[in-house]
Design a protein around this motif. Sequence first.
Motif, PDB file in Angstrom:
ATOM      1  N   ILE A   2       0.830  -1.259   0.202  1.00  0.00           N
ATOM      2  CA  ILE A   2      -0.117   0.090   0.108  1.00  0.00           C
ATOM      3  C   ILE A   2       0.960   1.213  -0.091  1.00  0.00           C
ATOM      4  CG2 ILE A   2      -1.672   1.454   1.200  1.00  0.00           C
ATOM      5  CD1 ILE A   2      -2.839  -1.343   2.219  1.00  0.00           C
ATOM      6  N   SER A   3       1.826   1.121   0.664  1.00  0.00           N
ATOM      7  CA  SER A   3       3.039   2.272   0.816  1.00  0.00           C
ATOM      8  C   SER A   3       3.522   2.691  -0.579  1.00  0.00           C
ATOM      9  CB  SER A   3       4.129   2.084   1.899  1.00  0.00           C
ATOM     10  OG  SER A   3       4.927   3.068   1.717  1.00  0.00           O
ATOM     11  N   ASN A   4       3.866   1.504  -1.408  1.00  0.00           N
ATOM     12  CA  ASN A   4       4.387   1.757  -2.600  1.00  0.00           C
ATOM     13  C   ASN A   4       3.396   2.457  -3.488  1.00  0.00           C
ATOM     14  OD1 ASN A   4       7.056   0.929  -1.897  1.00  0.00           O
ATOM     15  ND2 ASN A   4       6.818  -1.121  -2.981  1.00  0.00           N
ATOM     16  N   ALA A   5       1.954   1.971  -3.416  1.00  0.00           N
ATOM     17  CA  ALA A   5       1.066   2.282  -4.184  1.00  0.00           C
ATOM     18  C   ALA A   5       0.863   4.007  -4.079  1.00  0.00           C
ATOM     19  CB  ALA A   5      -0.212   1.711  -4.000  1.00  0.00           C
ATOM     20  N   VAL A   6       0.764   4.171  -2.881  1.00  0.00           N
ATOM     21  CA  VAL A   6       0.908   5.665  -2.377  1.00  0.00           C
ATOM     22  C   VAL A   6       1.789   6.448  -2.901  1.00  0.00           C
ATOM     23  CG1 VAL A   6       1.041   7.340  -0.579  1.00  0.00           C
ATOM     24  CG2 VAL A   6      -0.540   5.193  -0.346  1.00  0.00           C
ATOM     25  N   LYS A   7       3.249   6.080  -3.018  1.00  0.00           N
ATOM     26  CA  LYS A   7       4.461   6.749  -3.427  1.00  0.00           C
ATOM     27  C   LYS A   7       4.482   6.957  -4.919  1.00  0.00           C
ATOM     28  CE  LYS A   7       7.925   4.261  -1.712  1.00  0.00           C
ATOM     29  NZ  LYS A   7       9.452   4.009  -1.382  1.00  0.00           N
ATOM     30  N   TYR A   8       3.964   5.858  -5.666  1.00  0.00           N
ATOM     31  CA  TYR A   8       4.082   5.811  -6.880  1.00  0.00           C
ATOM     32  C   TYR A   8       2.883   6.350  -7.759  1.00  0.00           C
ATOM     33  CZ  TYR A   8       8.584   3.472  -6.133  1.00  0.00           C
ATOM     34  OH  TYR A   8       9.811   3.625  -5.665  1.00  0.00           O
ATOM     35  N   SER A   9       2.011   6.739  -7.004  1.00  0.00           N
ATOM     36  CA  SER A   9       0.610   7.199  -7.884  1.00  0.00           C
ATOM     37  C   SER A   9       0.436   8.591  -7.713  1.00  0.00           C
ATOM     38  CB  SER A   9      -0.619   6.417  -7.392  1.00  0.00           C
ATOM     39  OG  SER A   9      -0.619   6.195  -6.269  1.00  0.00           O
TER      40      SER A   9
END
Length: 613
Positions: free
Chosen positions: A515-522
């Motif tokens: 989820i953290s990666n999804a936030v960072k890369y969107s």
Amino acid sequence: MKQDPNSLTDSEKRYRALVIATSDVMYTMSADWQVMYQLHGGDFLSDTGEPMVDWMDKYIHPKDRERVQSAIAHAIRTKTMFQLEHQVVLPDGSLGWTYSRAVPILDEHGEITQWFGAANDVTNRKRTEDALRIAKEAAEQQKRLYETITSNTPDLIYVFDLDYRFTYANDALLTMWGKTWDNAIGKNLLENGYEPWHAEMHEREIDKVVATRQPIRGEVSFPHATLGRRVYDYIFSPVVNELDKVVAIAGTTRDITDIRLAERTLTESEARFRTMAEGTNIYISMGDETGNAIYFNQAWSRLTGRSMSELIGFDWVEMLHPDDRENYLAVYNEAFKARVPFHTGFRVLAAEGDYRWLLTDGSVRRYNDGSFAGFIGAAVDITELKQDEQRKNDFISMVSHELKTPLTSALAYVQVSKKRTEEAGDAVSAGMLDRTEKQLTKMARMINGFLNVSRLESGKIQIDCRRFDLAGLMKETEDETLASVSTHRLLFASVSQIWVNADREKIGQVIQNLISNAVKYSQPNSTIRVSADVVDGKVQISVSDEGIGISQQDLPRLFERFYRVKDAETRHIAGFGIGLYLCSEIVKQHGGRIRVESTVGEGSTFYFTLPVV
């Protein structure tokens, strides 16, 4: 109206008797052919003694009813004889053929009062005609087929008589000679331009075929009329008659110049490949389309202390380190099934008794027709790099461990100070301490990540599996994420009760990391979707975003340790490339699988699976 038979004249009676004597069937019909009064069918058709109106349905084959009706209409209109050859239905239900004739009986006013008809069974004749027609069509088709084959094939097809004269030559041979049928057929080899040595050789071969009654095969080079000197493969075969006597020699010749050139080129190419392979320190190997090893270069022999024949005959995978063997076979077998390249590393037993680290790439080989021919493997020794990496990991682990204690103390001091400043009403200081706490928390997570990598690679990380309901973990994750993430729309799908046997804390870390990666890369305000479903007997957790996406070239390496996508859009995003690596290793240790689907500019979806209890 039906005529009384007793009123027939003597001539009519004699005519009817003659018809009955010379025909298989006799019948009478009403003037309009709607009613059949009677039919004597003999051994051909079933009799009817009563008038009937459905005679056509009973006797006439459906395919011929329209023809019969048309012929009847013409006979009625012209008051002339009805005559037609058509199919009928026999008493046993099978089909037959009849030649039917009917004459009109006229009254004194010239009007038709009835029809008197006779028919003959022509079934056998029609069947014979049909059989002859089919045989003739088949023969014509076969003839056209043979002519098409011999005329359009690039092969040279010809026939000699026993005096060495050509009695047949196809178009390809005539073209090669630069001659026509008229000035080539009936001529011998010399007359058709063969050199004396060539003609004498074929004459000897023809004599041998006649004497032994066995085919003979050879290869010869001679000039083509337009292409120059070519190489040909030929076969002479005996042609025997019904008395088993050789009456001619059939020949087929094929131009194999290109094949011989390709063979020579291939031989030269193989020689160059072996020269390069044997003169390098790179470990070159080759496998065939069945997966068997067929070649190892001298570098492999120097490394393992085994000759190429020993390596081929020996199951070389047994030389891999036991901890690496399963992973290598999994990577190789997946690539073999998909017929795609592969990239992996493993340790192999060296001649000195120690293990050396190799990094290998397998490239797909293909035959000329494009079919799969196996792999060419190229491996390099990365033992020193691995050792340097281990030293680096040990250093990172030591530093991380030493930093963790003072950092934890500093974080505690900041939290206490923040609480006191809040109580004192110093909002500015409290805000600064809050930001300091967040930065220290981020640093603590980073250090824990490095420690986890170190523990994972040293085998010290523990997976504490217990039975729990995944729905509860998903709900906790949803509450925590919604409280901490305000920049994106997070949609958590409803999850029913799903029981798994896993390390609850570490699975929670995997979900939070994704989820953290999804936030960072969107982009802010975009949607992130999280779900958990049972698929094929396993629970599948997915995290989907609408972010920048990942290129196809980066996807295979995404879960490697310290690997980060390098492009303009990710350059400003902080990280060390260990998050997805940790996720992957945690999932693997649970017996699951992690993967990603992504399209550049549209977003990514990460999936991982766990066994269901």
